[in-house]
Design a protein around this motif. Structure first.
Motif: not given
Length: 348
Positions: A265-266, A272-279, A283-286, A301-312
């Protein structure tokens, strides 16, 4: 022990709440756990073996409806629950267990719930950084767990049950070919485009995967259907034959089974991201302005991509078409770099 849980009203929160149910059953194997939640949650709760019964919550998310909550609570008295866990933090969510006369009513203190909860916990957000940790902590007596570091490890992450036969049948129901491996995309998200990877990036990724020999399925609600059509429109006629826009075309029960049938999953930061993780789907989470520091996908089995830090701020994008620049900057090639190893692991 008979337990009533007042469950969350969002897909992702409902999925993470399963960690509480799993922990309670591990601690009290004979416990009978009922969950009161919106009726749409039933397809998820039905896939959680720890849950005995899903009791529909007929009231809307914002309705106080004091009289109706009193009636609902009193209607539960003959079930003789020993304990209640109230997961939402609102005042109104604690009313039904109070009116039901449940002896022990546990939850984080939330908004002015003195008396409604007689086992109220004071939340130190620094001590409990993850939502799933806050849920699991409620399974233990007050004061036993001082911080997330005290919780037994590993945590019992959400885990939905779907059979292989169900997956095969659901693929046939929607006419999905068994000649190609299936990749699922979840291009939608609450709060609009600010949490969404741009549709043109999804389209470029879909084109690459289809040319590699995969087929792509787009998941989401009816309000995500137009975004799915934008992805389709960016593909060639030949590529469109291997991309299905099922956003708004499936019931939640069907979507859960189809996601289980996917090889990977992407997905945006979405329910639905959390559904995919529970299954346990690779997955690649953006992530963009929202942060995985509080509600990450709970899967090895999840890979997270985030290019910034902190709260926005999440509700308004800062670039064209409402997309957040930090999500625009995640290229399809970057996603492929994470996705290809996951697909190779599936083949092994």
């Amino acid at each position: 022990m008979k337990i009533l849980v007042i469950g969350p009203s969002w897909v992702g929160d409902m999925m993470m709440s399963q960690s509480l149910y799993r922990t309670l059953r591990a601690r009290f194997p004979q416990a009978v756990i009922d969950v009161m939640a919106p009726a749409w949650c039933r397809p998820l709760l039905a896939r959680m073996p720890e849950v005995n019964e899903a009791i529909p919550m007929p009231l809307g998310h914002g309705a106080l409806a004091l009289g109706e909550r009193r009636r609902l609570g009193r209607s539960l008295r003959d079930r003789h629950y020993d304990r209640a866990y109230v997961l939402p933090g609102s005042f109104k969510s604690a009313l039904i267990p109070f009116f039901a006369g449940i002896p022990v009513r546990t939850g984080w203190r939330g908004e002015m719930r003195y008396g409604l909860l007689n086992d109220a916990r004071t939340l130190d957000k620094q001590a409990w950084p993850l939502m799933v940790e806050r849920y699991v902590a409620l399974a233990y007596d007050k004061g036993v767990m001082q911080s997330a570091k005290d919780l037994p490890q590993p945590l019992l992450w959400p885990k939905l049950q779907v059979s292989a036969d169900e997956c095969v049948q659901m693929r046939k129901t929607f006419g999905l070919s068994d000649e190609r491996r299936l990749i699922g995309f979840c291009p939608g998200a609450e709060f609009g485009p600010a949490k969404r990877w741009p549709h043109y990036h999804y389209a470029a990724l879909a084109a690459e995967l289809i040319d590699e020999g995969y087929q792509v399925v787009l998941f989401g609600s009816a309000k995500d259907h137009d975004a799915g059509n934008e992805i389709l429109a960016a593909l060639t006629t030949e590529q469109q034959a291997w991309c299905r826009n099922l956003a708004g075309e499936t019931a939640l029960e069907q979507a859960v089974v189809l996601i289980a049938a996917c090889d990977a999953m992407v997905t945006n930061d979405s329910g639905l991201m959390h559904v995919a993780a529970a299954l346990e789907r690779p997955l690649v989470a953006l992530y963009g302005p929202s942060s995985p520091d509080f509600t990450p996908p709970l899967s090895h089995k999840a890979r997270v991509i985030r290019l910034i830090t902190g709260y926005h701020k999440v509700r308004k994008g800062d670039a064209a078409e409402g997309y957040h620049q930090s999500l625009i900057d995640i290229t399809p090639q970057r996603v492929l770099e994470e996705l290809h190893p996951l697909l190779l692991e599936q083949e092994a």
